[in-house]
Structures are given as structure tokens and as C-alpha cells.
Scaffold this motif. Sequence first.
Motif, PDB file in Angstrom:
ATOM      1  N   ASP A  12      -4.847   6.922   0.003  1.00 33.53           N
ATOM      2  CA  ASP A  12      -5.318   6.225  -1.187  1.00 33.53           C
ATOM      3  C   ASP A  12      -6.809   6.493  -1.333  1.00 33.53           C
ATOM      4  N   GLU A 101       3.467   4.770  -6.477  1.00 34.91           N
ATOM      5  CA  GLU A 101       2.364   4.880  -5.513  1.00 34.91           C
ATOM      6  C   GLU A 101       2.671   4.190  -4.194  1.00 34.91           C
ATOM      7  N   GLN A 142       1.915   4.076   1.908  1.00 35.22           N
ATOM      8  CA  GLN A 142       0.511   4.285   1.589  1.00 35.22           C
ATOM      9  C   GLN A 142      -0.301   4.044   2.854  1.00 35.22           C
TER      10      GLN A 142
END
Length: 182
Positions: A12, A101, A142
Amino acid sequence: ALAGHQRHLKKDHAISELWDAHGKDRNLLIGKSIQRDTFSTDDDYHLVVEVLLLHEEDKSVLFMRRSPDKPSFPDYYEATAGGSALQGENSEQAVHRELLEETGLTVSRLELFYQTTEDNYHMHFDKYLGWTKDSKEAISYQEGETVGHIWVKPQDLATFLKKEKIVPSQIEEIKILFDLGD
């Protein structure tokens, strides 16, 4: 069983997000924006989305395990993916982006569950139920955010909620959604 593989880790990149500014009444304030890094509750409101994801195949619910490095609720399970809508995004676009995401998954169907406003934090929340047909093993994590996941079938939810550490604010919503008494 918990799929604890570190597959498809995504990094990220911290870029200061821009959000559309909204009034207390949820109306978009044309020409105004809010910068994430400098946001304070003196600013206008911004839109936050969350989606609770179910699998079309067996109606199981996706829970993502938060990283042990997270400052709040480390190693807890989280039942929703979500975040702030970026400038120019509507609520549904933000859900699709955030889910992709945070999990690598897409939704086949999306339904607005309810809306609420947190005046103390200047946030308007749009909460969704989403369904996916993607493979249950197609999850990506993530980096620094999530480290694992589990799919929980509706009949196993009550036991899961009692045995595991779940982000507290989500427990009541899950109980209501799935009609689970105490």
C-alpha cells in the motif's frame, strides 16, 4: 480452516488521498475537497463505505484477519472491507475499489444495507451487503493490513463470534443481519 498463506501480498503506497467534501445533510459540496493527511473534525463530512461479503455458493461470510502490527484490534477478525470514498467516486465505485484493494475479490451483486452518520468523526457511512462468485482461495492481502482470512458459513457464525476476536463494532451488525440471538 484459516487460509494463512501470504499469497498475492499487495504493498500500500501512502499517497495523501483527496476526498469529496459533504455537508452534514450528505449533500456534495461542489468544488470542495478534504485532504486525508490534514483532515480534522472541524472539516466538512466525508463518505466512508463498508461491505460485508458473502459467497454466492454457500452464503458464507468473509472475515479478514487484521495484521498483528495494526495499532487498533491487532490479530482480530474484521467482517467488512471498506474505507473512504476518493474524490470523484460515488459510494458503489468506492465499494468495488476498496474490496478489490483489500481482498482481491469482486462483487457479483451489491445491496445498500443502511446509511448512518457519525457526527463526532464527520463521516457519512454507506454499509453494503455484497456477494461474490470469485474463488474462495483468490484472496489477496494488503501488506501491513491483513494476514489471513476465513469463510464462515451462516450456521457456524454464532460459535465463531463467541470463540474468536472480532472487531467489536461489527458483532452487533452481524447478529442483526443473521438473526443471531445471544
